[in-house]
Design an enzyme around this catalytic site. Structure first.
Site, short mmCIF file in Angstrom:
data_model
loop_
_atom_site.label_atom_id
_atom_site.label_comp_id
_atom_site.label_asym_id
_atom_site.label_seq_id
_atom_site.Cartn_x
_atom_site.Cartn_y
_atom_site.Cartn_z
N GLY A 242 23.84 18.49 36.33
CA GLY A 242 22.88 17.39 35.31
C GLY A 242 22.52 16.07 36.07
CB CYS A 351 33.64 14.55 29.66
SG CYS A 351 34.54 16.04 30.53
#
Length: 420
Positions: A242, A351
């Site tokens: 991404g 994350c």
């Protein structure tokens, strides 16, 4: 041909793997657990397994009074899955029969089909009313405790509510793409959020590569790094890509490195679909050499920020490998810093919801490298609340932020500048 019971049987198998073997759902999918299913059954098996893992605490509470002792794991998982379906409005007759059939086919525990039948019939009668009164499921203590310590009990309840609700689909569009046909909502940070997406590949603009799937929180590191056309940029631990695509779409010359061949293959597919270009390297981030204008390191971490999408994580893991990951992150951050040109910048992100994998890493790096400063100004982007900016100059995102709009992944990021 679609077969609801095949989907349920696969979902029970997936629960056995997560709760019995400590395997993540992604590992099971990569090993071919869904291969024999029709596409709609594949989606159903995944949904049933995820919903059961999200609701495990509730299912166990409803079942407890109907069981004298805990049955073998496969039977218990069939009961859990049946309970979740029944308490979510599933037709009693179909659900009970399906679970009885699944257990009756089991080589070792087939004789317990009578127990399954009796228990689920009681659950069908009493379960839905009980279910509605139960608290939002909590994280297992091994993870809940450090998170309460870090963020407080009230924030923890908000995060657990976000985990239980699951996650909508967020996408990032190419700079010039018109995403209005998706019928989504434009988020303050620039991502587009779609509430009930269905099959991703059939959404408008997917095949022509106008956009890619990326949580709104995960889209921020590349936005903050703000690469310019022609800049030489290195991304470490890049797959599924991404951020690579964000930076390539901005006109940077991106070199993307990942250690996993399969994940690099996925990144290549994503680049082909979107018509974007990057140099791909399958290799160890710690062995990379060279000098770059900008480096982005999304370091391997506990992934505790992604539980709203991956409810298997707190059930499959116990935190025992986190120490090793924290050491690896420190090594990778130091190595990534050596690849930044004087006057260049490094985006470090994870994350994770654990400060040891975010705030603490950057605090230690700032102490260790005299030529490193945290760029707070770069964090002042549309949609970023000043309260999210941390003491050492990073950005802390949590699942309970944007609570009424579907939340976001837990993430930590900091933009680190090297003196010229």
């Amino acid at each position: 041909m679609s077969d609801a019971n095949h989907a349920r049987r696969t979902a029970v198998y997936l629960l056995d793997q997560v709760l019995g073997e400590g395997r993540l759902l992604a590992e099971c999918y990569a090993a071919g657990a869904l291969e024999k299913l029709a596409p709609e059954d594949r989606a159903r098996a995944q949904r049933l397994a995820a919903e059961t893992l999200r609701s495990l605490e509730r299912a166990d509470r409803v079942l407890k009074k109907h069981l004298k002792k805990t049955p073998p794991l496969t039977v218990m998982n069939a009961l859990r899955l049946g309970t979740v379906e029944l308490c979510s409005g599933g037709a009693a007759h179909g659900v009970v029969n399906a679970m009885v059939a699944i257990v009756s086919r089991h080589r070792r525990h087939g004789q317990l089909k009578g127990l399954v039948n009796a228990v689920l019939r009681k659950v069908a009668e009493e379960g839905p009313a009980e279910w509605a009164k139960l608290r939002t499921p909590r994280l297992p203590n091994w993870l809940r405790k450090p998170l309460v310590q870090a963020w407080g009990a009230e924030a923890m309840l908000g995060m657990e509510a976000a985990h239980y609700a699951g996650a909508p689909l967020d996408v990032t569009g190419k700079p010039d793409a018109d995403l209005s046909a998706l019928g989504g909502v434009l988020l303050p940070t620039g991502s587009v959020r779609i509430a009930a997406a269905g099959q991703v590949s059939s959404l408008p603009g997917f095949e022509v590569g106008d956009w890619w799937v990326q949580d709104a929180a995960a889209a921020l590191p590349a936005r903050i790094l703000n690469v310019q056309p022609g800049e030489q940029v290195l991304e470490l631990c890049a797959a599924p890509g991404g951020k690579t695509m964000q930076m390539a779409a901005a006109g940077a010359r991106v070199t993307a490195v990942d250690i996993s061949e399969n994940r690099v293959a996925r990144l290549r597919e994503n680049l082909e679909r979107t018509g974007l270009e990057a140099e791909l390297i399958t290799g160890d981030a710690l062995e990379e050499t060279g000098q770059y204008d900008a480096v982005l390191l999304d370091a391997p971490c506990s992934a505790t920020g992604t539980i709203r999408r991956h409810p298997d994580l707190p059930q499959a893991k116990d935190g025992s490998e986190f120490g090793g990951l924290i050491e690896l992150q420190a090594q990778m951050l130091a190595h990534a810093w050596s690849l930044v040109k004087p006057g260049g910048r490094l985006m470090f992100c994870t994350c994770s919801l654990l400060p040891d994998e975010g705030e603490c890493q950057v605090e230690e790096a700032l102490d260790m490298f005299p030529d490193m400063t945290a760029d707070r100004e770069a964090l002042n982007l549309p949609g970023v609340e000043p309260a999210w900016i941390t003491e050492e100059g990073g950005l802390r995102l949590r699942p309970d932020y944007w609570a009424t709009d579907g939340g976001m992944d837990g993430f930590y990021m900091a933009l680190l500048r090297k003196s010229a």
